[in-house]
Write an enzyme that holds these catalytic residues in place. Structure first.
Site, PDB file in Angstrom:
ATOM      1  N   ALA A 183      -3.482   3.240  -6.915  1.00  0.00           N
ATOM      2  CA  ALA A 183      -4.637   2.351  -7.110  1.00  0.00           C
ATOM      3  C   ALA A 183      -5.043   2.374  -8.577  1.00  0.00           C
ATOM      4  O   ALA A 183      -5.171   3.436  -9.183  1.00  0.00           O
ATOM      5  CB  ALA A 183      -5.791   2.795  -6.224  1.00  0.00           C
TER       6      ALA A 183
ATOM      7  N   ALA B 127      -2.357   6.818  -4.554  1.00  0.00           N
ATOM      8  CA  ALA B 127      -2.005   7.329  -5.886  1.00  0.00           C
ATOM      9  C   ALA B 127      -1.752   6.200  -6.878  1.00  0.00           C
ATOM     10  O   ALA B 127      -1.777   6.421  -8.086  1.00  0.00           O
ATOM     11  CB  ALA B 127      -0.783   8.225  -5.779  1.00  0.00           C
TER      12      ALA B 127
ATOM     13  N   SER C  88      -0.219   4.910  -1.041  1.00  0.00           N
ATOM     14  CA  SER C  88      -0.748   3.829  -1.898  1.00  0.00           C
ATOM     15  C   SER C  88      -1.887   4.333  -2.757  1.00  0.00           C
ATOM     16  O   SER C  88      -2.080   3.876  -3.891  1.00  0.00           O
ATOM     17  CB  SER C  88      -1.273   2.665  -1.047  1.00  0.00           C
TER      18      SER C  88
ATOM     19  N   HIS D 233      -0.326  -9.997  -3.331  1.00  0.00           N
ATOM     20  CA  HIS D 233      -0.676 -10.044  -4.749  1.00  0.00           C
ATOM     21  C   HIS D 233       0.204 -11.114  -5.390  1.00  0.00           C
ATOM     22  O   HIS D 233       1.413 -11.127  -5.171  1.00  0.00           O
ATOM     23  CB  HIS D 233      -0.412  -8.675  -5.400  1.00  0.00           C
TER      24      HIS D 233
ATOM     25  N   ARG E 225      -6.949 -15.253  -5.482  1.00  0.00           N
ATOM     26  CA  ARG E 225      -5.676 -14.555  -5.337  1.00  0.00           C
ATOM     27  C   ARG E 225      -4.740 -15.221  -4.316  1.00  0.00           C
ATOM     28  O   ARG E 225      -3.555 -15.426  -4.584  1.00  0.00           O
ATOM     29  CB  ARG E 225      -5.973 -13.125  -4.887  1.00  0.00           C
TER      30      ARG E 225
ATOM     31  N   GLU F 277     -14.952  -6.536 -11.196  1.00  0.00           N
ATOM     32  CA  GLU F 277     -13.709  -7.126 -10.682  1.00  0.00           C
ATOM     33  C   GLU F 277     -14.015  -8.463 -10.049  1.00  0.00           C
ATOM     34  O   GLU F 277     -15.165  -8.742  -9.684  1.00  0.00           O
ATOM     35  CB  GLU F 277     -13.057  -6.186  -9.657  1.00  0.00           C
TER      36      GLU F 277
ATOM     37  N   ARG G 145      -9.602  -8.960   1.923  1.00  0.00           N
ATOM     38  CA  ARG G 145     -10.296  -7.780   1.382  1.00  0.00           C
ATOM     39  C   ARG G 145     -10.899  -8.076   0.006  1.00  0.00           C
ATOM     40  O   ARG G 145     -10.237  -8.673  -0.854  1.00  0.00           O
ATOM     41  CB  ARG G 145      -9.283  -6.641   1.251  1.00  0.00           C
TER      42      ARG G 145
ATOM     43  N   HIS H 127       0.611  -6.599  -0.282  1.00  0.00           N
ATOM     44  CA  HIS H 127      -0.181  -5.650  -1.067  1.00  0.00           C
ATOM     45  C   HIS H 127      -1.134  -4.848  -0.201  1.00  0.00           C
ATOM     46  O   HIS H 127      -1.311  -3.646  -0.396  1.00  0.00           O
ATOM     47  CB  HIS H 127      -0.966  -6.459  -2.109  1.00  0.00           C
TER      48      HIS H 127
HETATM   49  C1  LIG Z   1      -0.429  -0.827  -6.419  1.00  0.00           C
HETATM   50  C2  LIG Z   1      -1.696  -0.732  -5.613  1.00  0.00           C
HETATM   51  C3  LIG Z   1      -2.943  -0.787  -6.252  1.00  0.00           C
HETATM   52  C4  LIG Z   1      -4.130  -0.681  -5.493  1.00  0.00           C
HETATM   53  N1  LIG Z   1      -5.341  -0.662  -6.131  1.00  0.00           N
HETATM   54  C5  LIG Z   1      -6.481  -0.458  -5.411  1.00  0.00           C
HETATM   55  C6  LIG Z   1      -7.754  -0.279  -6.053  1.00  0.00           C
HETATM   56  O1  LIG Z   1      -7.860  -0.295  -7.280  1.00  0.00           O
HETATM   57  N2  LIG Z   1      -8.858  -0.089  -5.271  1.00  0.00           N
HETATM   58  C7  LIG Z   1      -8.794  -0.059  -3.904  1.00  0.00           C
HETATM   59  O2  LIG Z   1      -9.832   0.126  -3.245  1.00  0.00           O
HETATM   60  N3  LIG Z   1      -7.603  -0.188  -3.278  1.00  0.00           N
HETATM   61  C8  LIG Z   1      -6.457  -0.358  -3.989  1.00  0.00           C
HETATM   62  N4  LIG Z   1      -5.261  -0.475  -3.341  1.00  0.00           N
HETATM   63  C9  LIG Z   1      -5.226  -0.289  -1.871  1.00  0.00           C
HETATM   64  C10 LIG Z   1      -5.455   1.198  -1.563  1.00  0.00           C
HETATM   65  O3  LIG Z   1      -4.734   1.979  -2.504  1.00  0.00           O
HETATM   66  C11 LIG Z   1      -4.991   1.570  -0.161  1.00  0.00           C
HETATM   67  O4  LIG Z   1      -5.481   0.665   0.775  1.00  0.00           O
HETATM   68  C12 LIG Z   1      -5.505   2.979   0.202  1.00  0.00           C
HETATM   69  O5  LIG Z   1      -5.100   3.886  -0.787  1.00  0.00           O
HETATM   70  C13 LIG Z   1      -4.981   3.411   1.560  1.00  0.00           C
HETATM   71  O6  LIG Z   1      -5.269   4.773   1.747  1.00  0.00           O
HETATM   72  P1  LIG Z   1      -4.709   5.491   3.061  1.00  0.00           P
HETATM   73  O7  LIG Z   1      -5.106   6.900   2.971  1.00  0.00           O
HETATM   74  O8  LIG Z   1      -5.105   4.699   4.241  1.00  0.00           O
HETATM   75  O9  LIG Z   1      -3.120   5.309   2.944  1.00  0.00           O
HETATM   76  P2  LIG Z   1      -2.100   5.890   1.865  1.00  0.00           P
HETATM   77  O10 LIG Z   1      -2.768   6.334   0.636  1.00  0.00           O
HETATM   78  O11 LIG Z   1      -1.013   4.872   1.738  1.00  0.00           O
HETATM   79  O12 LIG Z   1      -1.511   7.186   2.603  1.00  0.00           O
HETATM   80  C14 LIG Z   1      -0.736   7.061   3.780  1.00  0.00           C
HETATM   81  C15 LIG Z   1      -0.111   8.391   4.107  1.00  0.00           C
HETATM   82  O13 LIG Z   1       0.542   8.322   5.377  1.00  0.00           O
HETATM   83  C16 LIG Z   1       1.852   8.858   5.272  1.00  0.00           C
HETATM   84  N5  LIG Z   1       2.658   8.256   6.345  1.00  0.00           N
HETATM   85  C17 LIG Z   1       3.019   6.974   6.534  1.00  0.00           C
HETATM   86  N6  LIG Z   1       3.715   6.837   7.675  1.00  0.00           N
HETATM   87  C18 LIG Z   1       3.795   8.073   8.218  1.00  0.00           C
HETATM   88  C19 LIG Z   1       4.398   8.598   9.394  1.00  0.00           C
HETATM   89  N7  LIG Z   1       5.039   7.814  10.290  1.00  0.00           N
HETATM   90  N8  LIG Z   1       4.303   9.928   9.623  1.00  0.00           N
HETATM   91  C20 LIG Z   1       3.660  10.761   8.757  1.00  0.00           C
HETATM   92  N9  LIG Z   1       3.063  10.311   7.632  1.00  0.00           N
HETATM   93  C21 LIG Z   1       3.128   8.981   7.377  1.00  0.00           C
HETATM   94  C22 LIG Z   1       2.272   8.540   3.850  1.00  0.00           C
HETATM   95  O14 LIG Z   1       3.338   9.349   3.433  1.00  0.00           O
HETATM   96  C23 LIG Z   1       0.957   8.863   3.130  1.00  0.00           C
HETATM   97  O15 LIG Z   1       0.826  10.253   2.967  1.00  0.00           O
HETATM   98  C24 LIG Z   1      -4.063  -0.570  -4.079  1.00  0.00           C
HETATM   99  C25 LIG Z   1      -2.819  -0.528  -3.454  1.00  0.00           C
HETATM  100  C26 LIG Z   1      -1.645  -0.594  -4.189  1.00  0.00           C
HETATM  101  C27 LIG Z   1      -0.320  -0.516  -3.480  1.00  0.00           C
END
Ligand SMILES: Cc1cc2nc3c(=O)[nH]c(=O)nc-3n(C[C@H](O)[C@H](O)[C@H](O)COP(=O)(O)OP(=O)(O)OC[C@H]3O[C@@H](n4cnc5c(N)ncnc54)[C@H](O)[C@@H]3O)c2cc1C
Length: 523
Positions: free
Chosen positions: A49, A47, A45, A233, A279, A117, A372, A337
């Site tokens: 944001a 990537a 996710s 969302h 929202r 925001e 959130r 979302h």
């Molecule tokens: C469209 C969109 C827009 C957003 N915009 C914002 C924003 O502007 N600002 C903000 O603060 N937040 C935003 N968010 C929320 C935010 O992007 C996420 O909450 C945050 O990036 C989560 O980071 P993370 O590292 O926890 O997970 P992720 O970035 O989702 O990474 C998870 C990783 O785990 C891996 N994975 C999953 N399951 C397994 C498994 N069983 N085994 C091995 N690997 C696994 C995936 O492949 C990935 O590499 C947005 C989300 C979305 C979808």
């Protein structure tokens, strides 16, 4: 039996999004293995944001004000100490990201420029080239990780189970694209596997956000917090794409209206701010129109004459479906979302299980409560990833040993079952989504518990079902409406229930065993 060897690692991080990569970089030069379901840079996710990261770095803004906004958004369930500490650490983590090469936007004097925001009382969103924050953060961190000799990457490996022994987590079982299982022993396992949007039929999350991390932690015995709180969302573009592209809130901010098929502005009778209401309220309005068969559309015709220039991404998504926002209505639907709940952690990111830490969307630190605040999720990911690196960085290094890969047996293993997966996602959207009630939740819980039992031999589907079970059981137990959790049979908040949910998988099974399904047609 094949005996490919794996070196035992001191530390294994599951997930290569912001939380996982930031933690790995902070641990360097200690050796660490990062296991990711998709190649790093994809399937996260992070990537996608668009907004950026909240941090009180502008003149006149303070961490205290940031914490106050966070607490207000969380509808009574934010842990105030957690929110304040997170806001105070934000500027340092932004400096870390700058040092890793993230090109945050700056003014001519070299000061960070900050955007505003919804629900933030100050301009405090640090961003990159407008809406490119997530992509730029990932690009910088992926480059830094590939440059770090201490970080070993296992890309294309899905974690299916945590290994436990002596009442602690001692490693992780992963499955590669070759279908083979491997055990990776570890002194410390960090869960950074992201959210669970793909438990729902309509989501903005990448395909890998399936709640696996929540499920494997719960099956190992970890305490889960607040799983019922899912943020939807209101305006994903409903053109049959999975995941669904977002129609950013800015489109409504610029004057686009929400209408049904008859052209009625249905939000007018729901909230005084109509399309610009909170929202969750707009999401419920859209959901109700769709459920009633009246359709829900964004009408930007006339309101935004230079739409294609202002919103090129949305325009491109629409064009694929033959929709021209200057002439046509844009069909929309609420989309899963963000998951506020997750594996319960303390201030160091430690879970209730020795040997297991959690950071990012898979964790529940108490920072988000029932809802959130925008742009706090990337912040929470870096704050806790850094604290975890500091906490486990103090563990003594272990000598490298060699382990054989786990024997699979001769029968091929089906890791998922697309038809049942789609049925689960439809069930979650219709019964455990934007609007919930006792009958729907009871039916869903019975169905999900049955699916979870029956797919014990389809591990990745089982993990989805386990995560869905936790969300649904907690949603049934919370008999009130608060933040992202709305019950049409209990439409108000109940002060007596103003406390966080903590439950284990056994608790969820007990709730499932106690329900009598209303036996309405499901999914
Ligand atoms: C469209 C969109 C827009 C957003 N915009 C914002 C924003 O502007 N600002 C903000 O603060 N937040 C935003 N968010 C929320 C935010 O992007 C996420 O909450 C945050 O990036 C989560 O980071 P993370 O590292 O926890 O997970 P992720 O970035 O989702 O990474 C998870 C990783 O785990 C891996 N994975 C999953 N399951 C397994 C498994 N069983 N085994 C091995 N690997 C696994 C995936 O492949 C990935 O590499 C947005 C989300 C979305 C979808």
């Amino acid at each position: 039996m094949r005996t490919t060897q794996f070196n035992a690692d001191d530390m294994v991080i599951i997930g290569g999004g912001l939380a996982g990569l930031f933690c790995a970089l902070k641990l360097a030069p200690r050796p660490v293995t990062v296991v990711t379901a998709a190649p790093i840079g994809e399937g996260a996710s992070t990537a996608w944001a668009q907004g950026g990261i909240a941090a009180a770095v502008a003149e006149g803004d303070t961490p205290e004000a940031h914490a106050r906004d966070t607490i207000l958004a969380g509808a009574g369930l934010v842990d105030e100490t957690v929110a304040l500490a997170m806001a105070r650490e934000a500027p340092d983590r932004i400096r870390d990201l700058l040092a890793y090469g993230v090109p945050f936007d700056k003014d001519l004097e070299g000061r960070l420029t900050v955007g505003r925001e919804a629900a933030h009382s100050a301009r405090r969103i640090v961003h990159v080239r407008g809406d490119q924050a997530g992509a730029a953060i990932m690009a910088a961190l992926v480059a830094a990780v590939r440059d770090s000799p201490s970080i070993r990457l296992l890309e294309g490996y899905v974690a299916e189970e945590l290994l436990t022994g002596d009442r602690r987590v001692i490693g992780v079982q992963v499955r590669g694209t070759d279908g083979l299982l491997r055990n990776i022993p570890a002194r410390a396992v960090v869960l950074a596997s992201g959210g669970l949007g793909h438990l729902y039929a309509v989501t903005t999350n990448p395909n890998q956000a399936r709640g696996h991390g929540l499920a494997i932690a719960a099956r190992a015995g970890a305490v889960i917090a607040d799983p019922e709180f899912v943020q939807f969302h209101p305006t994903a573009i409903d053109i049959g794409r999975d995941p669904a592209p977002l129609a950013t809130e800015a489109i409504r901010g610029e004057g686009a209206r929400l209408v049904n098929r008859a052209g009625e502005r249905f939000m007018l009778k729901i909230h005084r701010d109509a399309e610009l209401g909170p929202r969750d309220i707009v999401a419920r309005g859209v959901f109700a129109e769709l459920a009633a068969g009246r359709g829900a559309f964004l009408d930007a015709r006339g309101a935004i004459p230079d739409f294609a220039q202002r919103f090129p991404g949305v325009t491109a998504s629409c064009r694929i479906a033959g929709i021209d926002p200057a002439r046509d209505l844009i069909p929309v639907a609420p989309a899963a979302h963000y998951h506020m709940g997750g594996v319960a952690t303390d201030a160091n990111g430690r879970t209730s299980l020795d040997g297991l830490w959690a950071a990012g969307e898979v964790a529940s630190t108490g920072a988000h409560g029932a809802n959130r605040l925008a742009s706090n999720s990337l912040l929470e990911a870096v704050v806790y990833a850094a604290r975890i690196a500091e906490d486990i960085g103090q563990l003594p290094l272990q000598k490298s040993v060699r382990f054989a890969e786990a024997p699979l047996g001769s029968a091929p293993v089906a890791t998922s079952d697309p038809a049942r997966e789609q049925a689960l996602r439809r069930l979650m959207s219709s019964h455990v989504g934007v609007i919930r009630d006792r009958d729907g939740l009871s039916d869903a819980l019975s169905e999900i518990a049955r699916m979870e039992r029956e797919c014990a031999r389809v591990p990745q589907l089982r993990n989805m079902a386990t995560a869905a079970l936790l969300v649904t059981a907690a949603a049934l137990r919370r008999e009130e409406s608060r933040g992202g959790h709305y019950r049409s049979d209990y439409p108000n908040a109940d002060p007596a229930q103003q406390k966080r949910t903590f439950l284990t998988l056994d608790d969820a099974y007990a709730i499932a065993a106690s329900v009598t399904p209303a036996r309405r047609a499901v999914a």
